[in-house]
Design a protein around this motif. Structure first.
Motif, PDB file in Angstrom:
ATOM      1  N   GLN A 466       3.502  -9.030 -13.233  1.00 31.30           N
ATOM      2  CA  GLN A 466       2.270  -9.805 -13.084  1.00 31.30           C
ATOM      3  C   GLN A 466       1.554  -9.406 -11.796  1.00 31.30           C
ATOM      4  O   GLN A 466       0.333  -9.241 -11.771  1.00 31.30           O
ATOM      5  CB  GLN A 466       2.586 -11.295 -13.058  1.00 31.30           C
ATOM      6  N   ALA A 467       2.315  -9.249 -10.717  1.00 34.00           N
ATOM      7  CA  ALA A 467       1.721  -8.803  -9.454  1.00 34.00           C
ATOM      8  C   ALA A 467       1.079  -7.431  -9.621  1.00 34.00           C
ATOM      9  O   ALA A 467       0.004  -7.164  -9.062  1.00 34.00           O
ATOM     10  CB  ALA A 467       2.788  -8.765  -8.359  1.00 34.00           C
ATOM     11  N   ASP A 468       1.704  -6.568 -10.407  1.00 31.48           N
ATOM     12  CA  ASP A 468       1.134  -5.243 -10.639  1.00 31.48           C
ATOM     13  C   ASP A 468      -0.157  -5.330 -11.434  1.00 31.48           C
ATOM     14  O   ASP A 468      -1.093  -4.563 -11.199  1.00 31.48           O
ATOM     15  CB  ASP A 468       2.151  -4.361 -11.361  1.00 31.48           C
ATOM     16  N   ARG A 469      -0.234  -6.272 -12.373  1.00 30.03           N
ATOM     17  CA  ARG A 469      -1.470  -6.421 -13.139  1.00 30.03           C
ATOM     18  C   ARG A 469      -2.619  -6.888 -12.244  1.00 30.03           C
ATOM     19  O   ARG A 469      -3.755  -6.480 -12.427  1.00 30.03           O
ATOM     20  CB  ARG A 469      -1.257  -7.398 -14.305  1.00 30.03           C
ATOM     21  N   TYR A 470      -2.308  -7.751 -11.275  1.00 27.66           N
ATOM     22  CA  TYR A 470      -3.351  -8.212 -10.351  1.00 27.66           C
ATOM     23  C   TYR A 470      -3.675  -7.134  -9.316  1.00 27.66           C
ATOM     24  O   TYR A 470      -4.831  -6.921  -8.961  1.00 27.66           O
ATOM     25  CB  TYR A 470      -2.903  -9.476  -9.634  1.00 27.66           C
ATOM     26  N   ASP A 471      -2.614  -6.505  -8.751  1.00 30.06           N
ATOM     27  CA  ASP A 471      -2.778  -5.429  -7.767  1.00 30.06           C
ATOM     28  C   ASP A 471      -3.557  -5.909  -6.543  1.00 30.06           C
ATOM     29  O   ASP A 471      -4.447  -5.226  -6.045  1.00 30.06           O
ATOM     30  CB  ASP A 471      -3.478  -4.225  -8.410  1.00 30.06           C
ATOM     31  N   THR A 472      -3.236  -7.106  -6.060  1.00 34.39           N
ATOM     32  CA  THR A 472      -3.912  -7.642  -4.881  1.00 34.39           C
ATOM     33  C   THR A 472      -2.884  -8.197  -3.891  1.00 34.39           C
ATOM     34  O   THR A 472      -2.023  -8.987  -4.270  1.00 34.39           O
ATOM     35  CB  THR A 472      -4.861  -8.797  -5.273  1.00 34.39           C
ATOM     36  N   PRO A 473      -2.972  -7.797  -2.611  1.00 30.21           N
ATOM     37  CA  PRO A 473      -3.851  -6.732  -2.123  1.00 30.21           C
ATOM     38  C   PRO A 473      -3.221  -5.370  -2.400  1.00 30.21           C
ATOM     39  O   PRO A 473      -1.993  -5.246  -2.435  1.00 30.21           O
ATOM     40  CB  PRO A 473      -3.921  -7.010  -0.618  1.00 30.21           C
ATOM     41  N   ALA A 474      -4.059  -4.386  -2.576  1.00 35.77           N
ATOM     42  CA  ALA A 474      -3.561  -3.057  -2.947  1.00 35.77           C
ATOM     43  C   ALA A 474      -2.623  -2.482  -1.889  1.00 35.77           C
ATOM     44  O   ALA A 474      -1.746  -1.677  -2.206  1.00 35.77           O
ATOM     45  CB  ALA A 474      -4.738  -2.107  -3.176  1.00 35.77           C
ATOM     46  N   VAL A 475      -2.770  -2.905  -0.623  1.00 33.04           N
ATOM     47  CA  VAL A 475      -1.919  -2.384   0.440  1.00 33.04           C
ATOM     48  C   VAL A 475      -0.455  -2.765   0.212  1.00 33.04           C
ATOM     49  O   VAL A 475       0.452  -2.098   0.711  1.00 33.04           O
ATOM     50  CB  VAL A 475      -2.409  -2.903   1.819  1.00 33.04           C
ATOM     51  N   SER A 476      -0.219  -3.818  -0.555  1.00 36.68           N
ATOM     52  CA  SER A 476       1.158  -4.248  -0.838  1.00 36.68           C
ATOM     53  C   SER A 476       1.672  -3.719  -2.166  1.00 36.68           C
ATOM     54  O   SER A 476       2.756  -4.112  -2.607  1.00 36.68           O
ATOM     55  CB  SER A 476       1.230  -5.784  -0.842  1.00 36.68           C
ATOM     56  N   ARG A 477       0.935  -2.813  -2.785  1.00 35.10           N
ATOM     57  CA  ARG A 477       1.285  -2.335  -4.120  1.00 35.10           C
ATOM     58  C   ARG A 477       2.700  -1.786  -4.195  1.00 35.10           C
ATOM     59  O   ARG A 477       3.414  -1.994  -5.179  1.00 35.10           O
ATOM     60  CB  ARG A 477       0.283  -1.271  -4.557  1.00 35.10           C
ATOM     61  N   TRP A 478       3.134  -1.076  -3.149  1.00 34.95           N
ATOM     62  CA  TRP A 478       4.451  -0.462  -3.194  1.00 34.95           C
ATOM     63  C   TRP A 478       5.563  -1.499  -3.339  1.00 34.95           C
ATOM     64  O   TRP A 478       6.620  -1.213  -3.887  1.00 34.95           O
ATOM     65  CB  TRP A 478       4.696   0.384  -1.946  1.00 34.95           C
ATOM     66  N   THR A 479       5.316  -2.747  -2.866  1.00 36.94           N
ATOM     67  CA  THR A 479       6.376  -3.750  -2.895  1.00 36.94           C
ATOM     68  C   THR A 479       6.694  -4.198  -4.317  1.00 36.94           C
ATOM     69  O   THR A 479       7.864  -4.284  -4.696  1.00 36.94           O
ATOM     70  CB  THR A 479       5.997  -4.972  -2.041  1.00 36.94           C
ATOM     71  N   TRP A 480       5.664  -4.507  -5.109  1.00 35.51           N
ATOM     72  CA  TRP A 480       5.988  -4.960  -6.468  1.00 35.51           C
ATOM     73  C   TRP A 480       6.373  -3.798  -7.378  1.00 35.51           C
ATOM     74  O   TRP A 480       7.102  -3.993  -8.346  1.00 35.51           O
ATOM     75  CB  TRP A 480       4.874  -5.802  -7.073  1.00 35.51           C
ATOM     76  N   LEU A 481       5.903  -2.578  -7.073  1.00 30.01           N
ATOM     77  CA  LEU A 481       6.413  -1.422  -7.813  1.00 30.01           C
ATOM     78  C   LEU A 481       7.911  -1.267  -7.557  1.00 30.01           C
ATOM     79  O   LEU A 481       8.697  -1.017  -8.481  1.00 30.01           O
ATOM     80  CB  LEU A 481       5.667  -0.154  -7.400  1.00 30.01           C
ATOM     81  N   LEU A 482       8.289  -1.416  -6.289  1.00 31.18           N
ATOM     82  CA  LEU A 482       9.711  -1.379  -5.939  1.00 31.18           C
ATOM     83  C   LEU A 482      10.451  -2.519  -6.629  1.00 31.18           C
ATOM     84  O   LEU A 482      11.561  -2.338  -7.143  1.00 31.18           O
ATOM     85  CB  LEU A 482       9.867  -1.496  -4.414  1.00 31.18           C
ATOM     86  N   LEU A 501      10.139   3.244  -9.217  1.00 27.26           N
ATOM     87  CA  LEU A 501      10.605   3.561  -7.869  1.00 27.26           C
ATOM     88  C   LEU A 501       9.897   4.793  -7.326  1.00 27.26           C
ATOM     89  O   LEU A 501       9.532   4.848  -6.145  1.00 27.26           O
ATOM     90  CB  LEU A 501      12.119   3.769  -7.881  1.00 27.26           C
ATOM     91  N   GLN A 502       9.706   5.797  -8.167  1.00 27.69           N
ATOM     92  CA  GLN A 502       9.012   7.002  -7.724  1.00 27.69           C
ATOM     93  C   GLN A 502       7.575   6.686  -7.311  1.00 27.69           C
ATOM     94  O   GLN A 502       7.071   7.213  -6.312  1.00 27.69           O
ATOM     95  CB  GLN A 502       9.037   8.051  -8.840  1.00 27.69           C
ATOM     96  N   ARG A 503       6.898   5.828  -8.069  1.00 32.20           N
ATOM     97  CA  ARG A 503       5.528   5.441  -7.713  1.00 32.20           C
ATOM     98  C   ARG A 503       5.500   4.667  -6.406  1.00 32.20           C
ATOM     99  O   ARG A 503       4.600   4.848  -5.590  1.00 32.20           O
ATOM    100  CB  ARG A 503       4.918   4.593  -8.834  1.00 32.20           C
ATOM    101  N   SER A 504       6.490   3.813  -6.199  1.00 36.47           N
ATOM    102  CA  SER A 504       6.541   3.029  -4.968  1.00 36.47           C
ATOM    103  C   SER A 504       6.732   3.932  -3.752  1.00 36.47           C
ATOM    104  O   SER A 504       6.020   3.817  -2.751  1.00 36.47           O
ATOM    105  CB  SER A 504       7.680   2.006  -5.042  1.00 36.47           C
ATOM    106  N   ILE A 505       7.678   4.850  -3.852  1.00 37.73           N
ATOM    107  CA  ILE A 505       7.972   5.737  -2.721  1.00 37.73           C
ATOM    108  C   ILE A 505       6.818   6.703  -2.469  1.00 37.73           C
ATOM    109  O   ILE A 505       6.573   7.125  -1.334  1.00 37.73           O
ATOM    110  CB  ILE A 505       9.293   6.485  -2.978  1.00 37.73           C
ATOM    111  N   ALA A 506       6.060   7.037  -3.504  1.00 43.50           N
ATOM    112  CA  ALA A 506       4.896   7.907  -3.316  1.00 43.50           C
ATOM    113  C   ALA A 506       3.850   7.235  -2.415  1.00 43.50           C
ATOM    114  O   ALA A 506       3.071   7.912  -1.751  1.00 43.50           O
ATOM    115  CB  ALA A 506       4.278   8.259  -4.667  1.00 43.50           C
ATOM    116  N   LEU A 516      17.438   4.777  -0.975  1.00 45.74           N
ATOM    117  CA  LEU A 516      18.815   4.471  -1.361  1.00 45.74           C
ATOM    118  C   LEU A 516      18.869   3.903  -2.777  1.00 45.74           C
ATOM    119  O   LEU A 516      19.745   4.248  -3.569  1.00 45.74           O
ATOM    120  CB  LEU A 516      19.426   3.484  -0.368  1.00 45.74           C
ATOM    121  N   LEU A 517      17.912   3.033  -3.096  1.00 41.04           N
ATOM    122  CA  LEU A 517      17.850   2.494  -4.458  1.00 41.04           C
ATOM    123  C   LEU A 517      17.498   3.593  -5.453  1.00 41.04           C
ATOM    124  O   LEU A 517      18.046   3.638  -6.566  1.00 41.04           O
ATOM    125  CB  LEU A 517      16.826   1.361  -4.516  1.00 41.04           C
ATOM    126  N   LEU A 518      16.597   4.490  -5.050  1.00 44.43           N
ATOM    127  CA  LEU A 518      16.247   5.619  -5.919  1.00 44.43           C
ATOM    128  C   LEU A 518      17.477   6.493  -6.172  1.00 44.43           C
ATOM    129  O   LEU A 518      17.696   6.972  -7.298  1.00 44.43           O
ATOM    130  CB  LEU A 518      15.134   6.439  -5.274  1.00 44.43           C
TER     131      LEU A 518
END
Length: 580
Positions: A466-482, A501-506, A516-518
């Motif tokens: 759900q957080a990814d669908r909202y994508d707000t704020p975009a600066v925190s995007r890596w957290t919900w991808l993770l 995980l790959q998208r988050s680390i990118a 480590l999780l990757l």
């Protein structure tokens, strides 16, 4: 029991909706259940929270799930003008059609009270009112049956007690009963796109914005009347808004761009401007609409919260001026990138500012956030860490008493509770944060973390998505991808976890833990060379890491979580993480 309305029949026994022609209308189970609740309560406002708790009991879902059900119901009923299911002022929905109830109830046996049989069938034996052929069952008729659910009820009661304890600072009577909530009007968006689907996009986005703001329980929301409103509707008085939200939708090459403004109607002053763009080539128009609405909604909700929560007394104005303001700005600007050397200096600045102005809520919140950063980065020795945690807790609780409806305060307190493993309490405070800004991606991420640690992996996955669908704020995007990748790994679904995980680390490697999780994910997927390389990157970013200091937390966590997390740590060791 069958409920009849507007030519439709809702057969509760067979969980079927039939159209005017008698043909079944296909609905998803959750959508049918929500329709059943609405039809069973005609003329009564059902709050969105009430609907969500009934349709998704004991599961946290984002409001997009609710809105999707409402859209599907409206589509099934042909309610394009939103007249059968109306959005109520202040939040919630009201079913406006006349409903008649009918049932084929078997004759009761001699030793059974007739009223008990009728109640079991969902009927009220009282006399129906002249305007209604039969009484529609009250809310109790759609509550789960007691058989097999007593444990759930007991847990719900316990959670309610915990929730009230955690939320006690929020229940200040003078704020709840004396403050008149501001009225916000979400105006129809102007379509300036020259695109055939532009009008539809603008209408849907405006609807999502209206639905989102209606979930904020400290304001009242009104929406523009349809152009073809009935005369008696047009004559009804409308609330005068304190604020208006206006905007324009444009299609510029490969992007949809939405520009919105929060306007104070009394003065015409523009209090906030929010602009968001999304990829026009995205195949799912609903995702485009969701992200456009969430992108501007998050900004405007936060600004509206600042305006309604800001104190105007001389003490409040003084607290936001002078040296404290400078200290807060400097500490806040670098809170996520501050080094250990600068950490001590920033902490001293904020402590001095708070000593000069003990009632400065902003300074208290900034200091607590900085201390959390120090605890997480292990910049305190054990005794100092315990003292910092106690001070942060005291400051945040005092801030909550002063500003119980401040997003900034609630968000920081939510982070603090999560960081200190108080996961049940964090869910309560995070939910309160979302009731003030339903698009808050950080709060959703923290809800997901709490659900993970409590062993509710599927709930956590839904929350992160759900957080990814909202994508707000975009600066925190890596957290919900993770978070999505983490949830998949907890469910032992490495193939699903890997791309997230790959998208988050990118976006960011963060502190090295994502690598480590990757590595564990690669190891589980049988890609051992990639796993070893990921471990080495993680160790380079986080030297000295071993299986001992990445072990799952024990305090307040579910045994299910600890078992799954232990399995992941073993995969890291198999990929090359030192055991000790």
């Amino acid at each position: 029991m069958i409920l009849r309305f507007a030519g439709f029949e809702l057969d509760q026994q067979h969980a079927e909706l039939r159209g005017p022609d008698g043909a079944p209308v296909k609905l998803r189970p959750k959508t049918f259940e929500m329709l059943r609740l609405l039809v069973a309560n005609p003329g009564r406002v059902l709050s969105k929270q009430e609907l969500m708790e009934a349709v998704w009991p004991d599961i946290h879902v984002g409001e997009d799930s609710l809105f999707q059900c409402i859209r599907e119901i409206r589509s099934a009923l042909g309610d394009d003008r939103r007249q059968t299911i109306k959005l109520a002022s202040g939040g919630g929905y009201i079913f406006t059609a006349d409903v008649a109830a009918a049932a084929d109830v078997p004759a009761p046996s001699p030793d059974v009270d007739p009223s008990e049989t009728a109640t079991a069938a969902g009927l009220d034996l009282g006399s129906p009112s002249p305007a209604q052929p039969a009484t529609v069952p009250a809310r109790s008729s759609w509550l789960p049956a007691l058989g097999g659910r007593m444990a759930v009820i007991a847990v719900a009661g316990l959670c309610a007690i915990v929730g009230l304890a955690a939320a006690a600072p929020l229940l200040r009577s003078d704020l709840i009963f004396k403050r008149t909530p501001p009225v916000v009007a979400v105006m129809a968006l102007t379509d300036a796109s020259d695109d055939p689907i532009g009008p539809m996009m603008a209408t849907e986005i405006a609807g999502r914005l209206t639905d989102g703001f209606a979930r904020i329980n400290t304001i009242s929301v009104i929406a523009p009347r349809p152009a073809a409103a009935q005369p008696e509707q047009a004559a009804a008085p409308a609330a005068s808004p304190d604020f208006e939200i206006r905007g324009e939708l444009q299609r510029s090459g490969p992007s949809w761009t939405l520009r919105t403004r929060l306007i104070q109607t009394a003065t015409g002053k523009v209090e906030a401007v929010a602009v968001i763009s999304v990829d026009a080539d995205e195949r799912d128009p609903r995702l485009q609409q969701t992200r456009l609405a969430a992108g501007v909604g998050d900004v405007l909700a936060r600004r509206l919260n600042e305006l309604t929560e800001a104190g105007t007394s001389p003490a409040d104005l003084s607290a936001r001026a002078g040296g404290a303001k400078v200290a807060i700005e400097q500490a806040t600007a670098s809170i996520n990138s501050v080094t250990q050397e600068r950490f001590g200096m920033a902490q001293t600045m904020l402590q001095n500012a708070l000593a000069e102005q003990p009632d400065n809520v902003d300074a208290a919140v900034a200091l607590a956030a900085l201390q959390m950063r120090g605890i997480q980065m292990v910049w305190y020795n054990p005794d100092a860490a315990a003292a910092a945690e106690a001070q942060a807790a005291a400051n945040l609780e005092r801030a909550l008493r002063a500003k119980p409806n401040s997003i900034a305060v609630l968000e920081t307190y939510c982070r603090f509770l999560s960081a200190t493993n108080r996961f049940v309490e964090s869910l309560v405070i995070c939910a309160r944060t979302l009731s003030l800004d339903p698009w808050d991606g950080l709060a959703l991420y923290l809800v997901g973390l709490g659900q993970l640690h409590l062993g509710r992996f599927e709930d956590a996955l839904a929350t992160f998505q759900q957080a990814d669908r909202y994508d707000t704020p975009a600066v925190s995007r890596w957290t919900w991808l993770l978070g999505v990748g983490w949830a998949y790994m907890m469910m032992d679904r490495a193939d699903d976890a890997l791309p997230w995980l790959q998208r988050s680390i990118a976006i960011t490697a963060a502190s090295g833990r994502p690598y480590l999780l990757l590595a564990a994910t690669y190891q589980r997927a049988g890609q051992t060379e990639e796993a070893k390389a990921a471990i080495q990157k993680g160790l380079k970013l986080r030297p000295g890491t071993t299986a001992l200091n990445v072990a799952p937390p024990m305090k307040n966590t579910s045994p299910v979580y600890r078992e799954a997390a232990g399995r992941i740590v073993q995969l890291m060791v198999d990929a090359g993480l030192p055991a000790q």
